[in-house]
Motif scaffolding. Sequence first.
Motif, PDB file in Angstrom:
ATOM      1  N   ALA A 149       0.873  -1.267   0.122  1.00 52.50           N
ATOM      2  CA  ALA A 149       0.008  -0.115   0.030  1.00 52.50           C
ATOM      3  C   ALA A 149       0.789   1.272  -0.035  1.00 52.50           C
ATOM      4  O   ALA A 149       0.641   2.181  -0.767  1.00 52.50           O
ATOM      5  CB  ALA A 149      -0.911  -0.104   1.109  1.00 52.50           C
ATOM      6  N   LEU A 150       2.032   1.096   0.678  1.00 51.59           N
ATOM      7  CA  LEU A 150       2.865   2.279   0.656  1.00 51.59           C
ATOM      8  C   LEU A 150       3.513   2.527  -0.416  1.00 51.59           C
ATOM      9  O   LEU A 150       3.413   3.838  -1.049  1.00 51.59           O
ATOM     10  CB  LEU A 150       3.704   2.186   1.867  1.00 51.59           C
ATOM     11  CG  LEU A 150       4.943   3.154   1.879  1.00 51.59           C
ATOM     12  CD1 LEU A 150       4.467   4.633   2.223  1.00 51.59           C
ATOM     13  CD2 LEU A 150       6.212   2.789   3.058  1.00 51.59           C
ATOM     14  N   GLY A 151       3.925   1.705  -1.278  1.00 47.76           N
ATOM     15  CA  GLY A 151       4.597   1.697  -2.329  1.00 47.76           C
ATOM     16  C   GLY A 151       3.936   2.347  -3.463  1.00 47.76           C
ATOM     17  O   GLY A 151       4.235   2.810  -4.367  1.00 47.76           O
ATOM     18  N   ALA A 152       2.672   1.454  -3.725  1.00 50.10           N
ATOM     19  CA  ALA A 152       1.603   1.755  -4.676  1.00 50.10           C
ATOM     20  C   ALA A 152       0.797   2.604  -4.603  1.00 50.10           C
ATOM     21  O   ALA A 152       0.162   3.289  -5.771  1.00 50.10           O
ATOM     22  CB  ALA A 152       0.980   0.244  -5.077  1.00 50.10           C
ATOM     23  N   GLY A 153       0.531   3.062  -3.428  1.00 51.56           N
ATOM     24  CA  GLY A 153      -1.023   3.908  -3.229  1.00 51.56           C
ATOM     25  C   GLY A 153      -0.665   5.288  -2.455  1.00 51.56           C
ATOM     26  O   GLY A 153      -1.527   5.760  -1.909  1.00 51.56           O
ATOM     27  N   THR A 154       0.711   5.638  -2.455  1.00 52.88           N
ATOM     28  CA  THR A 154       0.762   7.159  -1.746  1.00 52.88           C
ATOM     29  C   THR A 154       1.660   8.102  -2.653  1.00 52.88           C
ATOM     30  O   THR A 154       1.109   8.886  -3.565  1.00 52.88           O
ATOM     31  CB  THR A 154       1.609   6.738  -0.433  1.00 52.88           C
ATOM     32  OG1 THR A 154       2.861   6.267  -0.703  1.00 52.88           O
ATOM     33  CG2 THR A 154       0.490   6.042   0.337  1.00 52.88           C
ATOM     34  N   PHE A 155       2.996   8.010  -2.361  1.00 53.73           N
ATOM     35  CA  PHE A 155       3.910   8.978  -2.910  1.00 53.73           C
ATOM     36  C   PHE A 155       4.101   8.950  -4.643  1.00 53.73           C
ATOM     37  O   PHE A 155       4.075  10.008  -5.353  1.00 53.73           O
ATOM     38  CB  PHE A 155       5.169   9.124  -2.459  1.00 53.73           C
ATOM     39  CG  PHE A 155       5.962   7.894  -2.575  1.00 53.73           C
ATOM     40  CD1 PHE A 155       6.923   7.762  -3.488  1.00 53.73           C
ATOM     41  CD2 PHE A 155       5.802   6.924  -1.578  1.00 53.73           C
ATOM     42  CE1 PHE A 155       7.527   6.473  -3.704  1.00 53.73           C
ATOM     43  CE2 PHE A 155       6.627   5.661  -1.520  1.00 53.73           C
ATOM     44  CZ  PHE A 155       7.458   5.366  -2.627  1.00 53.73           C
ATOM     45  N   THR A 156       3.711   7.786  -5.090  1.00 52.52           N
ATOM     46  CA  THR A 156       3.843   7.698  -6.548  1.00 52.52           C
ATOM     47  C   THR A 156       2.446   8.019  -7.186  1.00 52.52           C
ATOM     48  O   THR A 156       2.314   8.318  -8.524  1.00 52.52           O
ATOM     49  CB  THR A 156       4.380   6.288  -7.211  1.00 52.52           C
ATOM     50  OG1 THR A 156       3.448   5.332  -6.886  1.00 52.52           O
ATOM     51  CG2 THR A 156       5.829   5.918  -6.707  1.00 52.52           C
ATOM     52  N   MET A 157       1.480   8.002  -6.481  1.00 49.28           N
ATOM     53  CA  MET A 157       0.107   8.313  -6.776  1.00 49.28           C
ATOM     54  C   MET A 157      -0.036   9.915  -7.022  1.00 49.28           C
ATOM     55  O   MET A 157      -0.977  10.098  -7.798  1.00 49.28           O
ATOM     56  CB  MET A 157      -1.032   7.642  -5.862  1.00 49.28           C
ATOM     57  CG  MET A 157      -2.316   7.732  -6.342  1.00 49.28           C
ATOM     58  SD  MET A 157      -3.295   6.859  -5.196  1.00 49.28           S
ATOM     59  CE  MET A 157      -3.251   7.691  -3.764  1.00 49.28           C
ATOM     60  N   THR A 158       0.415  10.676  -6.063  1.00 52.29           N
ATOM     61  CA  THR A 158       0.046  11.885  -5.970  1.00 52.29           C
ATOM     62  C   THR A 158       0.870  12.954  -5.774  1.00 52.29           C
ATOM     63  O   THR A 158       1.084  14.056  -5.931  1.00 52.29           O
ATOM     64  CB  THR A 158      -0.875  12.076  -4.884  1.00 52.29           C
ATOM     65  OG1 THR A 158      -0.404  11.871  -3.334  1.00 52.29           O
ATOM     66  CG2 THR A 158      -2.342  11.482  -4.711  1.00 52.29           C
ATOM     67  N   ALA A 159       2.213  12.481  -5.382  1.00 58.20           N
ATOM     68  CA  ALA A 159       3.262  13.314  -4.990  1.00 58.20           C
ATOM     69  C   ALA A 159       4.159  13.648  -6.237  1.00 58.20           C
ATOM     70  O   ALA A 159       4.724  14.611  -6.668  1.00 58.20           O
ATOM     71  CB  ALA A 159       4.033  12.954  -3.742  1.00 58.20           C
ATOM     72  N   LEU A 160       4.831  12.514  -6.527  1.00 54.63           N
ATOM     73  CA  LEU A 160       6.047  12.611  -7.357  1.00 54.63           C
ATOM     74  C   LEU A 160       5.590  13.209  -8.797  1.00 54.63           C
ATOM     75  O   LEU A 160       4.567  12.724  -9.657  1.00 54.63           O
ATOM     76  CB  LEU A 160       6.520  11.238  -7.701  1.00 54.63           C
ATOM     77  CG  LEU A 160       7.624  10.370  -6.532  1.00 54.63           C
ATOM     78  CD1 LEU A 160       7.937   9.095  -7.018  1.00 54.63           C
ATOM     79  CD2 LEU A 160       8.507  11.554  -6.270  1.00 54.63           C
ATOM     80  N   PRO A 161       6.421  14.236  -9.176  1.00 56.54           N
ATOM     81  CA  PRO A 161       5.977  15.049 -10.522  1.00 56.54           C
ATOM     82  C   PRO A 161       6.209  13.892 -11.843  1.00 56.54           C
ATOM     83  O   PRO A 161       7.283  13.205 -11.682  1.00 56.54           O
ATOM     84  CB  PRO A 161       7.028  16.231 -10.655  1.00 56.54           C
ATOM     85  CG  PRO A 161       8.129  15.547  -9.829  1.00 56.54           C
ATOM     86  CD  PRO A 161       7.491  14.830  -8.507  1.00 56.54           C
ATOM     87  N   GLY A 162       5.344  13.927 -12.846  1.00 58.68           N
ATOM     88  CA  GLY A 162       5.476  13.325 -14.014  1.00 58.68           C
ATOM     89  C   GLY A 162       4.837  11.841 -13.854  1.00 58.68           C
ATOM     90  O   GLY A 162       4.724  11.415 -15.061  1.00 58.68           O
ATOM     91  N   THR A 163       4.127  11.361 -12.749  1.00 61.15           N
ATOM     92  CA  THR A 163       3.571  10.459 -12.778  1.00 61.15           C
ATOM     93  C   THR A 163       2.329  10.108 -13.623  1.00 61.15           C
ATOM     94  O   THR A 163       1.640  11.172 -13.672  1.00 61.15           O
ATOM     95  CB  THR A 163       3.236   9.785 -11.517  1.00 61.15           C
ATOM     96  OG1 THR A 163       2.460   8.511 -11.616  1.00 61.15           O
ATOM     97  CG2 THR A 163       2.369  10.986 -10.833  1.00 61.15           C
ATOM     98  N   PRO A 164       2.296   9.186 -14.536  1.00 56.13           N
ATOM     99  CA  PRO A 164       0.964   9.274 -15.343  1.00 56.13           C
ATOM    100  C   PRO A 164      -0.292   8.552 -14.699  1.00 56.13           C
ATOM    101  O   PRO A 164      -1.240   8.172 -15.221  1.00 56.13           O
ATOM    102  CB  PRO A 164       1.407   8.062 -16.260  1.00 56.13           C
ATOM    103  CG  PRO A 164       2.394   7.264 -15.611  1.00 56.13           C
ATOM    104  CD  PRO A 164       3.025   8.021 -14.860  1.00 56.13           C
TER     105      PRO A 164
END
Length: 453
Positions: A149-164
């Motif tokens: 949940a931490l790796g898939a549903g937090t910072f890559t979801m809403t924080a890191l710029p550029g994520t699709p």
Amino acid sequence: MLGDLGLVAGLALLILLALRGVNILLAVLISVLVIGVTNNLPIEDIFLKHFPFGPSGAFSFAGNFLLLFLCGGLFGRVMAASHAAQGVAVGIMSWLGQKRALLIAMLVCAVLTYGGVVVFVVMFTMYPIGVTLMRTANIPRRLYAAAIALGAGTFTMTALPGTPSIHNVIAARSLSTDLFAGGWYGVLAAVIMAGLGMWYLQRQWHAAQRQGEDYIANDKDQHMAALAPKEGEPLPGLGLSLAPIILVLATIILPRILQSIGFDSTWQQFASTQPVLWASFALLVGSALCFVLFPPVRKQFVQAAGQGVDDALLPLINTAAVIGFGGVVIQTTGFHAFAQWLLALDIPALVSVFVSANLISGVTASASGGLQIFMSSLAPAYLEAGIAPELLHRIANLAAGGLDSLPHSGAVIALLTLMGLTHKEAYKDIFVVTVAIPMLAAFIAVVAALVLV
């Protein structure tokens, strides 16, 4: 008064039904009926207008984002069928060692989701690998679930710029920004989420070891272990496995790089103004590279593509249903009074964004659903208040990723079901890493923006 009580009752009913394992679409339809009737909304308007086709309607959302979900599902399934996803996991495992199993789970999930693989596909990819990790490192199942949940549903979801991710695309589409808007604030929040989240999970793991809490296999483990690569089966190396993900991200960032050096063209303008189509195109390019690089997927590409479409449909329907729930909610006088109350609070506008996006995502139990409603109903007022679109993009994204993971969240329910866990067994850890810590990170980003802007 009855309408306000109906709003509360409808939300409570949705949470209760979700906790009891009722299909989320059925739970939504029952809940919106309660809300609509208590707020004197005509039944035909509830089910034939506001829920399906309103500005925040289920089918309106599904129509706008169908292509992105399909391309994400396709890319995820092709990555799995080519064994590239497993190659990423095994490569990082070889690099860090099995003793760092929780960190490995978080990093692999982060790499896959940042590269465009949809969360539900990541769950199914990580569980077969996780059976080996949990058994070898003696990790309690609840902590491994929280690491996913931490790796898939937090910072890559809403924080890191550029994520699709769908959340990043919703904000970009609504505010006419790009996927890198407010990037430095996102990076700050991502470091906090990843760092504090992993510190918490490692601390819980050590506490579990002291208390004699071990990994306990269940009936699902034997079945899911069969989906992992067979022992001795050759896997692509880490560098080759990462190539499709790197290409996806490079395709997304290319228009921004060209713009920074003064290059201007029709296709570049198209990429900047059509984030849904451009992110979808990037995912298709990554899928094509998988086809070129990995022989296993060429033998079953058509089948994998079809399964990828299937992978995308359930998340799309569930997300759209929750957004349709919100589409009915925003038609009520109680919601408009709530929105006006939020806007009238004597607090900085960015703090108001943090509060409002969090609460709306909590009601819908969906960051994408809450963000869609926020953008259609409240974002114009915050723009008029003087918040820059790029800053609103990132802060709203971060805030929407807080209360979205309440017990009735479709993603939470799917993860617990997949791993054979109950809310009582595992939700506390998931709550800490997907609700408490992301809310803290978002608030720190708000404070940083208030100081710097």
